[in-house]
Design an enzyme around this catalytic site. Structure first.
Site, PDB file in Angstrom:
ATOM      1  N   SER A  11      46.979  36.567  35.852  1.00  0.00           N
ATOM      2  CA  SER A  11      47.014  37.799  35.108  1.00  0.00           C
ATOM      3  C   SER A  11      46.063  38.816  35.858  1.00  0.00           C
ATOM      4  O   SER A  11      45.858  39.730  35.248  1.00  0.00           O
ATOM      5  CB  SER A  11      46.538  37.413  33.836  1.00  0.00           C
ATOM      6  OG  SER A  11      45.304  36.926  33.610  1.00  0.00           O
ATOM      7  N   ALA A 251      35.097  39.229  34.718  1.00  0.00           N
ATOM      8  CA  ALA A 251      36.340  39.371  34.258  1.00  0.00           C
ATOM      9  C   ALA A 251      37.408  40.059  35.419  1.00  0.00           C
ATOM     10  O   ALA A 251      37.060  40.394  36.324  1.00  0.00           O
ATOM     11  CB  ALA A 251      36.360  40.383  33.104  1.00  0.00           C
ATOM     12  N   LYS A 252      38.766  40.018  34.970  1.00  0.00           N
ATOM     13  CA  LYS A 252      39.597  40.572  35.847  1.00  0.00           C
ATOM     14  C   LYS A 252      39.382  41.900  36.435  1.00  0.00           C
ATOM     15  O   LYS A 252      39.569  42.436  37.629  1.00  0.00           O
ATOM     16  CB  LYS A 252      40.949  40.451  35.425  1.00  0.00           C
ATOM     17  CG  LYS A 252      41.399  38.874  34.741  1.00  0.00           C
ATOM     18  CD  LYS A 252      42.081  38.116  35.596  1.00  0.00           C
ATOM     19  CE  LYS A 252      41.796  36.846  35.566  1.00  0.00           C
ATOM     20  NZ  LYS A 252      42.619  36.026  34.539  1.00  0.00           N
ATOM     21  N   ARG A 253      38.661  42.842  35.279  1.00  0.00           N
ATOM     22  CA  ARG A 253      38.375  43.884  35.666  1.00  0.00           C
ATOM     23  C   ARG A 253      37.367  44.300  36.613  1.00  0.00           C
ATOM     24  O   ARG A 253      37.163  45.458  37.168  1.00  0.00           O
ATOM     25  CB  ARG A 253      38.203  44.938  34.424  1.00  0.00           C
ATOM     26  CG  ARG A 253      36.863  44.554  33.614  1.00  0.00           C
ATOM     27  CD  ARG A 253      37.071  45.489  32.377  1.00  0.00           C
ATOM     28  NE  ARG A 253      36.032  44.806  31.422  1.00  0.00           N
ATOM     29  CZ  ARG A 253      36.046  43.938  30.709  1.00  0.00           C
ATOM     30  NH1 ARG A 253      37.120  43.060  30.832  1.00  0.00           N
ATOM     31  NH2 ARG A 253      35.058  43.226  29.983  1.00  0.00           N
TER      32      ARG A 253
END
Ligand code: GLU
Length: 318
Positions: A11, A251-253
């Site tokens: 994701s 986090a992915k961000r």
């Protein structure tokens, strides 16, 4: 023969936290002569992207890691992507239902927010579910099913606490009903992580689960599922998180810590592996290394039990 795995969710891009987990899980198997499996956890199709899945495999290979079984190399337990294993999850749900371990839950998000105001649940899953739907009669269940497709919850056995030995963190004990009855299939039909991961680890013969410590409190739930399905429980090792520059969980961000971005900025893969190995106390100095050079010195007991700050490896700091 031991069998370990790395199980990313596609994701977002692979970041340093994932790399550390993958490296340690890979080393654990390479040192013990075991089999290393790569499994793509793309169950939630609304969050997963094939482009990320492809990039994750490419990044791992670029870093010098390999796997004996996986989505791109196949193996005796194929397929190795969760989106292709739905029939297995359906069979496990049927089995659990036959044993009376599940019940339908009709609560909406709003109901859950008011029902469960005390935040004493597992941190990974929010507040404890009070069990409102567990107490419904058969006729109430039938009536509500006409109006709403329910989620399915696993009924936490009364009076049951769960203890296990974690190979990285030591003895663990979770109090009776600590997370409440948990969802194994969402109302939209998507199978929950807790169930899918257990069904896959059983099917793939996984003996060693090494993963990040944000999943530590999922483990008691998973142990109850192993027991309810009558299967052997693997060994667990939970590795402290890698934190972003602001001290928050990566986090992915946090694109800065993404492998693709470090790669684009000209950072060599050996430098990333060397830095993570040094921070994990597998080597004494911050120097470039290949993963295979670490096999002999791998020792899980050397890995610090405290979170690791990822600051120095962002392209801005090079
Ligand atoms: N897919 C999970 C994640 O990316 C990991 C699951 C596991 O290792 O049990 O966080």
């Amino acid at each position: 023969m031991r069998r370990g795995r790395f199980a990313p969710t596609p994701s977002g891009p692979l970041h340093l936290g994932h790399v550390r987990t993958a490296l340690l899980a890979w080393l654990q198997m390479r040192k013990s002569g075991g089999t290393f499996i790569l499994r793509m956890e793309d169950l939630d199709q609304s969050r997963s992207r094939p482009a990320y899945a492809k990039q994750i495999l490419e990044d791992l290979r670029w870093l010098g890691l390999d796997w004996d079984e996986g989505p791109d190399v196949g193996g005796p337990h194929a397929p190795y992507a969760q989106s292709e294993r739905l029939a297995d999850y359906g069979r496990a749900l049927n089995e659990l239902e036959r044993h009376g371990a599940l019940y339908p839950c009709f609560c909406s998000r709003a109901d859950l927010a008011t029902l469960a105001s005390a935040p004493h649940g597992l941190t990974s899953a929010g507040p404890v579910y009070t069990g409102a739907c567990r107490r419904l009669s058969a006729s109430e269940r039938a009536a509500r099913s006409l109006a709403k497709q329910p989620a399915l919850r696993f009924a936490w056995p009364a009076g049951r606490s769960v203890a296990f030995f974690d190979d990285a963190l030591g003895a663990q004990r979770f109090a009776e009903g600590c997370g409440g009855d948990f969802v194994v299939r969402r109302a939209d039909g998507v199978v929950a992580y807790q169930l899918a991961v257990v069904v896959d680890d059983i099917a793939m013969g996984v003996t060693d689960v090494l993963r990040a410590s944000d999943l530590l409190d999922s483990t008691p739930r998973q142990i109850l599922l192993y027991e309810a399905l009558g299967r052997c429980i693997p060994r667990f090792a939970h590795i402290p998180l890698v934190l972003g520059g602001n001290g928050a969980r990566l986090a992915k961000r946090h694109g800065a810590a993404a492998v693709a971005q470090l790669r684009a900025a000209g950072v060599a893969p050996q430098r990333i592996i060397g830095w993570l190995a040094w921070k994990s106390r597998l080597i004494d100095r911050d120097e470039p290394v290949e993963p295979r050079e670490l096999v002999d010195c791998f020792d899980l007991s050397r890995v610090p039990r405290t979170p690791l700050a990822a600051g120095p490896l962002t392209p801005a700091n090079l």
